[in-house]
Scaffold this active site. Structure first.
Site, PDB file in Angstrom:
ATOM      1  N   PHE A 279      -2.832  -1.860  -3.442  1.00 48.53           N
ATOM      2  CA  PHE A 279      -2.128  -1.872  -2.156  1.00 48.53           C
ATOM      3  C   PHE A 279      -1.141  -3.026  -2.216  1.00 48.53           C
ATOM      4  O   PHE A 279      -1.544  -4.183  -2.305  1.00 48.53           O
ATOM      5  CB  PHE A 279      -3.093  -2.085  -0.986  1.00 48.53           C
ATOM      6  CG  PHE A 279      -2.418  -2.252   0.358  1.00 48.53           C
ATOM      7  CD1 PHE A 279      -2.473  -1.242   1.303  1.00 48.53           C
ATOM      8  CD2 PHE A 279      -1.732  -3.422   0.693  1.00 48.53           C
ATOM      9  CE1 PHE A 279      -1.863  -1.385   2.549  1.00 48.53           C
ATOM     10  CE2 PHE A 279      -1.112  -3.579   1.929  1.00 48.53           C
ATOM     11  CZ  PHE A 279      -1.180  -2.555   2.858  1.00 48.53           C
ATOM     12  N   GLU A 280       0.128  -2.716  -2.178  1.00 53.16           N
ATOM     13  CA  GLU A 280       1.123  -3.765  -2.009  1.00 53.16           C
ATOM     14  C   GLU A 280       2.344  -3.172  -1.335  1.00 53.16           C
ATOM     15  O   GLU A 280       2.752  -2.049  -1.624  1.00 53.16           O
ATOM     16  CB  GLU A 280       1.491  -4.461  -3.326  1.00 53.16           C
ATOM     17  CG  GLU A 280       2.042  -3.589  -4.417  1.00 53.16           C
ATOM     18  CD  GLU A 280       2.318  -4.369  -5.711  1.00 53.16           C
ATOM     19  OE1 GLU A 280       1.850  -5.523  -5.848  1.00 53.16           O
ATOM     20  OE2 GLU A 280       2.996  -3.813  -6.595  1.00 53.16           O
ATOM     21  N   ILE A 281       2.871  -3.922  -0.398  1.00 60.15           N
ATOM     22  CA  ILE A 281       4.116  -3.578   0.280  1.00 60.15           C
ATOM     23  C   ILE A 281       5.072  -4.712  -0.039  1.00 60.15           C
ATOM     24  O   ILE A 281       4.753  -5.878   0.206  1.00 60.15           O
ATOM     25  CB  ILE A 281       3.920  -3.442   1.800  1.00 60.15           C
ATOM     26  CG1 ILE A 281       2.890  -2.344   2.109  1.00 60.15           C
ATOM     27  CG2 ILE A 281       5.249  -3.127   2.487  1.00 60.15           C
ATOM     28  CD1 ILE A 281       2.510  -2.245   3.586  1.00 60.15           C
TER      29      ILE A 281
END
Length: 393
Positions: A279-281
């Site tokens: 999960f990375e934005i």
């Protein structure tokens, strides 16, 4: 510290919780990239069963499209054809909890052509435009400077030691690609922001605000949900190599960096903390920057992706910590998230109820002793939610 701008309905109002038991997580074998590391064979060609039979014809239902301002952003997923239905569950979760409100695009990348079945199923699920790309061979193969016999011997030895994915070739290609090439794929050229999604993940809470607009408005460049410590046997010389790069290029290190997140002794050693990259934005200009590009190229030439088993999560985390202003890194504590075996679940009751979360706060990993998120809050002097001590584990 700069004030974070977020819709009023989403501002945390921390209330003290009763004592909660914390699940003790011991499973470490499912770390980042598990789905792509597994061997696979292409799925059979899609049978057009939905357009045959007793007069039934499939057609995608067109939902109302969001017409407000949007950022130049996309979801991006590296995936094999065989993982279609575990990914479909992830897409459904993301669409139900967030993207059905904003209709962002979705880029799918694979080292082989996607099947018709894959394209049909995913395009039916995604509210935005879907795009499908094949990874260039040079981004999914041994570079010319790698001694393949030496690399094979390393895989054999790591396999014998039962080091996670130690004997996997595909996992190494995946880590190298995610570290230095996904953002260079032509399909990513149209975008400034991305949200990485993998198979078998779940969003626990509704997200009623545009996270990409949030990142832009609050001058954030990298955001995470879960942090953890890396398996040291996979990266024995990563920090030594990083130190050599820092000594050779001190001008590239941000003056207000977050070195103290990845090192407890002013850079002498690596404390193994990293943001879990499934999960990375983030802003794509972080990875496209001259500083990160030079760092990745330096690592790539050293060969640790193949002579060891360097993961994209520590590489991204070290890069963000060194090349960003520390204020540009954000923790999404209100986004409930799950990837085997860890949960991120807001422990504040008001947040969970407001966001219709379906997670058990006693399973939240955020403040667990093996998580690095407490360190992130401490070194940045950020307020922690009431009752966080009850979740240390």
């Amino acid at each position: 510290m700069a004030k974070i701008m977020i819709p009023a309905s989403k501002q945390p109002v921390y209330k003290k919780l009763g004592l909660l038991l914390v699940a003790v997580f011991t499973v470490y074998v499912f770390f980042h990239g598990a789905q792509y590391a597994r061997g696979s064979a292409p799925s059979p060609k899609y049978s057009t069963v939905l357009s045959s039979g007793s007069g039934y014809k499939y057609s995608k239902v067109e939902l109302p499209k969001y017409t407000g301002p949007r950022e130049k952003a996309t979801f991006v997923t590296l995936v094999r054809n065989r993982d279609l239905y575990s990914l479909a569950e992830s897409i459904k979760s993301v669409e139900d909890r967030f993207n059905s409100k904003f209709n962002y695009d979705w880029v799918f990348l694979n080292d082989e052509e996607f099947t018709d079945e894959f394209k049909n199923v995913t395009s039916a699920l995604v509210s935005g435009t879907t795009k499908y790309g094949v990874i260039p061979k040079e981004h999914w193969s041994f570079p010319e400077w790698i001694d393949e016999e030496k690399a094979a011997q390393v895989r054999k030895e790591m396999g014998e030691k039962r080091i996670i994915y130690g004997d996997s070739i595909s996992y190494r290609h995946m880590c190298r690609f995610e570290s230095g090439f996904f953002y260079r794929h032509p399909l990513m050229d149209d975008y400034d922001w991305y949200w990485r999604v993998e198979p078998d993940i779940k969003l626990h809470c509704d997200i009623d605000y545009d996270v990409f607009k949030f990142m832009k408005d609050n001058k954030k460049k990298y955001a995470f949900a879960i942090s953890i410590k890396e398996y040291e046997a996979t990266i024995p010389t990563l920090w030594e190599t990083t130190r050599k790069f820092m000594e050779a290029h001190p001008e590239l290190i941000h003056e207000n960096n977050m070195l103290d997140f990845v090192s407890d002794d002013q850079g002498l050693s690596y404390n193994l903390c990293h943001f879990w990259s499934n999960f990375e934005i983030a802003a794509l200009d972080l990875w496209r920057s001259p500083a990160y590009s030079a760092y990745f190229d330096y690592l790539d030439r050293e060969g640790g992706f193949f002579y060891e088993r360097w993961g994209d999560a520590p590489v991204h985390s070290i890069g963000a910590a060194l090349f960003l202003d520390r204020s540009e890194i954000h923790h999404f504590g209100d986004i409930g998230y799950y990837h085997v075996p860890f949960h991120s679940c807001p422990i504040d009751t008001s947040i969970r109820l407001a966001n219709k979360c379906d997670c058990d706060p006693s399973k939240d990993f955020t403040w667990h002793s093996y998580s690095c998120t407490t360190k992130f809050y401490n070194i940045n002097k950020l307020p922690k939610p009431a009752g966080w001590q009850n979740h240390i584990g």
